[in-house]
Structure formats: structure tokens, C-alpha cells
Motif scaffolding. Structure first.
Motif, PDB file in Angstrom:
ATOM      1  N   PRO A 124       0.832  -1.213   0.000  1.00  0.00           N
ATOM      2  CA  PRO A 124       0.000   0.000   0.000  1.00  0.00           C
ATOM      3  C   PRO A 124       0.863   1.257   0.000  1.00  0.00           C
ATOM      4  O   PRO A 124       1.919   1.309   0.637  1.00  0.00           O
ATOM      5  CB  PRO A 124      -0.779  -0.096   1.318  1.00  0.00           C
ATOM      6  CG  PRO A 124      -0.581  -1.488   1.816  1.00  0.00           C
ATOM      7  CD  PRO A 124       0.712  -1.961   1.263  1.00  0.00           C
ATOM      8  N   THR A 125       0.401   2.262  -0.743  1.00  0.00           N
ATOM      9  CA  THR A 125       1.108   3.548  -0.779  1.00  0.00           C
ATOM     10  C   THR A 125       0.237   4.690  -0.256  1.00  0.00           C
ATOM     11  O   THR A 125       0.751   5.739   0.097  1.00  0.00           O
ATOM     12  CB  THR A 125       1.528   3.878  -2.224  1.00  0.00           C
ATOM     13  OG1 THR A 125       0.369   3.857  -3.074  1.00  0.00           O
ATOM     14  CG2 THR A 125       2.542   2.864  -2.742  1.00  0.00           C
ATOM     15  N   LYS A 126      -1.095   4.460  -0.207  1.00  0.00           N
ATOM     16  CA  LYS A 126      -2.018   5.488   0.277  1.00  0.00           C
ATOM     17  C   LYS A 126      -3.125   4.831   1.086  1.00  0.00           C
ATOM     18  O   LYS A 126      -3.508   3.689   0.824  1.00  0.00           O
ATOM     19  CB  LYS A 126      -2.650   6.264  -0.895  1.00  0.00           C
ATOM     20  CG  LYS A 126      -1.672   7.074  -1.725  1.00  0.00           C
ATOM     21  CD  LYS A 126      -2.406   7.876  -2.800  1.00  0.00           C
ATOM     22  CE  LYS A 126      -3.069   6.964  -3.816  1.00  0.00           C
ATOM     23  NZ  LYS A 126      -3.650   7.705  -4.955  1.00  0.00           N
ATOM     24  N   LEU A 127      -3.648   5.580   2.038  1.00  0.00           N
ATOM     25  CA  LEU A 127      -4.709   5.067   2.900  1.00  0.00           C
ATOM     26  C   LEU A 127      -5.967   4.725   2.110  1.00  0.00           C
ATOM     27  O   LEU A 127      -6.668   3.766   2.425  1.00  0.00           O
ATOM     28  CB  LEU A 127      -5.026   6.112   3.973  1.00  0.00           C
ATOM     29  CG  LEU A 127      -5.719   5.659   5.255  1.00  0.00           C
ATOM     30  CD1 LEU A 127      -4.953   4.528   5.939  1.00  0.00           C
ATOM     31  CD2 LEU A 127      -5.890   6.837   6.209  1.00  0.00           C
ATOM     32  N   HIS A 128      -6.254   5.502   1.063  1.00  0.00           N
ATOM     33  CA  HIS A 128      -7.471   5.285   0.276  1.00  0.00           C
ATOM     34  C   HIS A 128      -7.156   4.763  -1.128  1.00  0.00           C
ATOM     35  O   HIS A 128      -7.874   5.041  -2.085  1.00  0.00           O
ATOM     36  CB  HIS A 128      -8.284   6.586   0.204  1.00  0.00           C
ATOM     37  CG  HIS A 128      -8.800   7.035   1.541  1.00  0.00           C
ATOM     38  ND1 HIS A 128      -9.892   6.463   2.140  1.00  0.00           N
ATOM     39  CD2 HIS A 128      -8.350   7.992   2.399  1.00  0.00           C
ATOM     40  CE1 HIS A 128     -10.112   7.054   3.310  1.00  0.00           C
ATOM     41  NE2 HIS A 128      -9.183   7.977   3.495  1.00  0.00           N
ATOM     42  N   GLN A 129      -6.086   3.997  -1.227  1.00  0.00           N
ATOM     43  CA  GLN A 129      -5.659   3.413  -2.500  1.00  0.00           C
ATOM     44  C   GLN A 129      -6.753   2.511  -3.086  1.00  0.00           C
ATOM     45  O   GLN A 129      -7.416   1.771  -2.363  1.00  0.00           O
ATOM     46  CB  GLN A 129      -4.388   2.593  -2.252  1.00  0.00           C
ATOM     47  CG  GLN A 129      -3.738   2.004  -3.475  1.00  0.00           C
ATOM     48  CD  GLN A 129      -2.389   1.388  -3.115  1.00  0.00           C
ATOM     49  OE1 GLN A 129      -1.791   1.719  -2.086  1.00  0.00           O
ATOM     50  NE2 GLN A 129      -1.896   0.497  -3.940  1.00  0.00           N
TER      51      GLN A 129
END
Length: 333
Positions: free
Chosen positions: A307-312
Motif C-alpha cells: 500500500p502507498t495510500k490510505l485510500h488506495q
């Protein structure tokens, strides 16, 4: 037949496998209790004045239903004071929710989609809650978004509640998938299915066919072959099912097999998909894999995605192993 409660199941699971400490058990029980409250709100419908739009938008830019907001608040309030969590993250909120300083902090991180399938709320079709549990990183003092960005393989538990004709809680802690039904008279969760298994083969698929003209070629090819039926290259007839609630579609697949697809499409080339990796794809992938199924983004295993973003967002193909392998192979080939 002896009735086994959720609490008894969790205690016995700890004795057998040593994978649920007291803090994780408390966390799961609190989430289950919150789902019970959400179920009661859902069941009231118009009588509880919970239907319709809240006339607000979430971080995704989606208009929230009243029950979206209510469900989010129920989960936040239920989990913030017990001492089992370091922080929470919700699909409905821009960033993480810190535990108030007046409460003790625990060793776990909780992520959730408080109410999946919002378009079904006002028409009395099944909806649900999805949740994922991670361990807080060693030495973490003040949680940040970065602490939540762990691959799905790091999940210590995942589950969902489905609010349908019966309210059910489906749970895995890494030793199979088990289903509990809410006994409304007793107010307790009772174990009703153990070691759920997804059939390897299937003749059912779930996808939003209205988006067909926007799909990428591998999905077009795969669905065309399914629609060709017994006279086509697959040599058998398929049925399509689509509830527009991931929880309800996955629950059907858990019980009788099938393949669920929410692919990326050409409408927004910048968006890799619609479903959220952390709140929907990862927990559902863990459940599906624990039940003998498979879950990919078309290229590889969903739970291996860093994961790279919370809302990926990610494309999702999950369910019966044979069909997931075919559609994934078309993307790879």
C-alpha cells in the motif's frame, strides 16, 4: 446441537492455536457489538428516520447516506475507549482517527468500511460492514497514516457483517472462515458455519454489466466467453448475479461459489480501480483465501500489494480458484 457463542469460539481458538490474545479478542467482540447496533439501526429503516441522504460527502467525493454516517460513528465510539487500539481508519474519513488521550492505547490498528453497498440502503437490499485488523508497528508511539500501510498478508484478522434476512458475522483470524448468526432474542452471536469453503469450480459470476463498454480487453474477452455458454470456448453455461454490495456478493460466493469482479476501466485512466485496497479488497481477500479461494488485481495476489495510500484503489477479481486463474491469466497474457 450445542450453541457456541462468539466469545466461546474466540477463547477456544486461543487455546487451540495461540493466535488470539486477550486484546485481540476484546477488539473483535467490540467490533461485533458495534455491528449489532448497526444492524438494529438498519432494521428500523424509515421507522428510525435513518433512510435517505445525509447531504454530505465523504473523502471519496461520494454523497453519504444517513446510515453511512451513523454506522461510522457507532464503530468509532465503540472502539475508542477499550484500550485495545492504537488508532482507527475509516473509508468515510480523510485521515486516521487517533485514540483520545484520556483512554489507554493498545497494540492493534482497525480499518473499516462502515456500510458497504450504500445504494441498497433505501430499497431494503442486503448491505454490510467490512473490517480489517493490523498489528501496530514495533516501537510506534504516535500513530501516523504510514503505520497503516501494511500489505494484506500482515492482517491478523478480517471480517464482515451482512445485514440481510438474517444478520451474520463472517470472521477469520488466520485459521479458516467461520460464520456467526445474530440471535436477536438473546442478543448474542452464535456459530452457525465452521470452516467455510469456496468451491474450486463455478458457473456463476458477478460484475456490473452496464460498464461493459468501458472495460479493458482482458475483461471483455473473459465475460464474452462466459456469455457464450455451452456453445462457447468454456463449454458450459454461466449465470450472472449482481447485488451491488460487495459484502452480499462475497457472502453468496462463500456459500456456493462464484467469481466477483470489479475491474478498472477506461472512464478514468488515472484510477486503477474503484474498490479500496485497505478497507475492502484486503479484508475480503484474506477471507476468500482462508476459504480456499483466490483474490487478485488481475496481475497478482491482492494481499501482496504494497500500500502507498490510505485510500488506495485496486481492481478486484476474487472467488472460485479456477475462474480467478482464468481471468487473471488473460490480464497477464
Amino acid at each position: 446441537m450445542k450453541r457456541v457463542s462468539l466469545t466461546q469460539y474466540l477463547v477456544e481458538e486461543q487455546r487451540l492455536h495461540q493466535n488470539i490474545n486477550a486484546e485481540l479478542r476484546l477488539l473483535i467482540e467490540v467490533v461485533a457489538r458495534a455491528c449489532k447496533r448497526i444492524s438494529y439501526s438498519v432494521s428500523k429503516g424509515a421507522l428510525g428516520e435513518v433512510l435517505g441522504s445525509a447531504e454530505t460527502e465523504n473523502i471519496q467525493g461520494e454523497v453519504q447516506k444517513k446510515l453511512d454516517v451513523i454506522s461510522n460513528e457507532i464503530l468509532l465510539e465503540a472502539n475508542e475507549w477499550g484500550g485495545h487500539l492504537a488508532a482507527m481508519a475509516s473509508e468515510e474519513m480523510e485521515t486516521i482517527r487517533q485514540i483520545p488521550s484520556r483512554y489507554p492505547k493498545g497494540e492493534f490498528l482497525l480499518l473499516f468500511d462502515p456500510l458497504d453497498g450504500s445504494s441498497n440502503i433505501d430499497v431494503n437490499v442486503s448491505i454490510g460492514t467490512i473490517f480489517s485488523v493490523l498489528k501496530a508497528p514495533e516501537g510506534m508511539t504516535q500513530p501516523t497514516e504510514q503505520d497503516f500501510l501494511q500489505p494484506g498478508t500482515a492482517q491478523v484478522a478480517a471480517g464482515y457483517a451482512v445485514y440481510g434476512p438474517q444478520t451474520m458475522l463472517v470472521l477469520t483470524t488466520g485459521n479458516g472462515v467461520h460464520c456467526f448468526t445474530l440471535d436477536r432474542e438473546m442478543g448474542s452471536w452464535v456459530l452457525t458455519q465452521s470452516d467455510m469453503q469456496i468451491p474450486v469450480s463455478t458457473k456463476e459470476f458477478a460484475i456490473n454489466m452496464s460498464n461493459k463498454r468501458h472495460w479493458h480487453p482482458p475483461v471483455q474477452r473473459y465475460v464474452d466467453e462466459l456469455l457464450a455458454g455451452s456453445t462457447g470456448p468454456r463449454g458450459k453455461d454461466f449465470n450472472m448475479r449482481w447485488i451491488a454490495s460487495m459484502v452480499a456478493d462475497v457472502h453468496r460466493i462463500l456459500n456456493r461459489g462464484g467469481v466477483f469482479m470489479y475491474p478498472a476501466d477506461l472512464r478514468d485512466p488515472q484510477s486503477p480501480g474503484k474498490l479500496r485496497l485497505m478497507y475492502e479488497a484486503n479484508p475480503m481477500a484474506m477471507i476468500v483465501e482462508q476459504a480456499g479461494g483466490a483474490a487478485t488485481d488481475g496481475q497478482g495476489r491482492i494481499m501482496d500489494i504494497p500500500p502507498t495510500k490510505l485510500h488506495q484503489r485496486v481492481p478486484v477479481f476474487l472467488g472460485s480458484k479456477e475462474e480467478v486463474a482464468v481471468v487473471t491469466g488473460y490480464h497477464q497474457g
